[in-house]
Scaffold this active site. Sequence first.
Site, PDB file in Angstrom:
ATOM      1  N   HIS A   1      88.773   0.963 -17.944  1.00  0.00           N
ATOM      2  CA  HIS A   1      87.859   1.617 -16.997  1.00  0.00           C
ATOM      3  C   HIS A   1      86.428   1.205 -17.331  1.00  0.00           C
ATOM      4  O   HIS A   1      86.016   1.270 -18.495  1.00  0.00           O
ATOM      5  CB  HIS A   1      88.000   3.144 -17.093  1.00  0.00           C
ATOM      6  CG  HIS A   1      86.882   3.895 -16.430  1.00  0.00           C
ATOM      7  ND1 HIS A   1      86.552   3.724 -15.102  1.00  0.00           N
ATOM      8  CD2 HIS A   1      85.989   4.807 -16.916  1.00  0.00           C
ATOM      9  CE1 HIS A   1      85.524   4.499 -14.800  1.00  0.00           C
ATOM     10  NE2 HIS A   1      85.154   5.156 -15.883  1.00  0.00           N
TER      11      HIS A   1
ATOM     12  N   GLU B   1      88.372  10.685 -20.306  1.00  0.00           N
ATOM     13  CA  GLU B   1      89.269  10.232 -19.228  1.00  0.00           C
ATOM     14  C   GLU B   1      90.715  10.096 -19.717  1.00  0.00           C
ATOM     15  O   GLU B   1      91.536   9.447 -19.056  1.00  0.00           O
ATOM     16  CB  GLU B   1      88.786   8.901 -18.635  1.00  0.00           C
ATOM     17  CG  GLU B   1      87.389   8.921 -18.030  1.00  0.00           C
ATOM     18  CD  GLU B   1      87.243   9.779 -16.776  1.00  0.00           C
ATOM     19  OE1 GLU B   1      88.220  10.419 -16.356  1.00  0.00           O
ATOM     20  OE2 GLU B   1      86.122   9.830 -16.231  1.00  0.00           O
TER      21      GLU B   1
HETATM   22  P1  13P Z   1      83.872   8.844 -22.251  1.00  0.00           P
HETATM   23  O1  13P Z   1      82.660   8.607 -23.119  1.00  0.00           O
HETATM   24  O2  13P Z   1      84.428  10.234 -22.458  1.00  0.00           O
HETATM   25  O3  13P Z   1      84.902   7.758 -22.455  1.00  0.00           O
HETATM   26  O4  13P Z   1      83.417   8.808 -20.734  1.00  0.00           O
HETATM   27  C1  13P Z   1      82.843   7.663 -20.183  1.00  0.00           C
HETATM   28  C2  13P Z   1      83.179   7.505 -18.752  1.00  0.00           C
HETATM   29  O5  13P Z   1      83.050   6.411 -18.227  1.00  0.00           O
HETATM   30  C3  13P Z   1      83.699   8.668 -17.981  1.00  0.00           C
HETATM   31  O6  13P Z   1      84.264   8.247 -16.787  1.00  0.00           O
HETATM   32 ZN    ZN Z   2      83.447   6.356 -16.081  1.00  0.00          ZN
END
Ligand code: 13P
Ligand code: ZN
Length: 268
Positions: free
Chosen positions: A141, A118
């Site tokens: 997030h 992200e």
């Molecule tokens: P990542 O492991 O690449 O951080 O992705 C996790 C996620 O929540 C994607 O929205």
């Molecule tokens: Zn996510």
Amino acid sequence: MNSILNNNEMLTREVGKIAEVAGYLWQRGWAEYNGGNISVNITDYMPADAANMPSLKTITLPKAFPLLADNFFYITGTGKRMRYVATAPMDNGAILRINHDGTACDIIADKEVKPTSELPSHLSMHHFLREKGQPNRVVLHTHPTDLVAMSHSAYFLKPGVLTRTLWAMIPECRIIAPKGVGIVPYEIPGTMDLANATIKQLAQHDVVLWEKHGILAVGNDVIDCFDVIDTLSKSAQIYLNAKMMGFTPDGMTEAQLDELADVFKLPR
Ligand code: 13P
Ligand code: ZN
């Protein structure tokens, strides 16, 4: 062990807060598998020679982020578990240095950990906030079960409905998210389309909910970002608990919400 955190009390404290929050995300059940990611602008905590630290790997960015040129970020790694970010943040995240024109970044410490998928949304949000002159340094997030569940309802996706519902559950919610929750219709994770749609919602809201996926908060402090999402989740829990008891909660009245806005000088 050799780490960029050694002899850097400020950076160590900042990364410590990220680890603390990563633990909360796991405990809350919001971070299944590799769910969620965190980025923090740590430019103020970097030593002067960080500009010359050797690159472990250079990554071309999906677009230029000129306002982030020469900035430094801690960012969680793709595929990394929050429960392990909690115990070993420097093994499950990396320090990034954005180059002079914002078109690429270098991983400079501690290890060559590939940044979250992200990254487009994280950097777009940091760039947008800088453009607006907002001093926020953190993007968080995560995947809160209750709020994501509500994003599966066409009713709650209508403009303003989710915000109004969450605000009306407890007074704190109106206060901690005065501009409410912006909703981004479903997009493929990790894309610039998702990042661009997120920025549009961030322009008018405190927090952004990705339909059928997760939520993002921005702030000055990663603990505050967690607390905002935690409060929204509390409201969602109250709503869901009332529904499970067989009734739709009345919610605070419009007059009660307006009274809060007046007393706490919140935007209407
Ligand atoms: P990542 O492991 O690449 O951080 O992705 C996790 C996620 O929540 C994607 O929205
Ligand atoms: Zn996510």
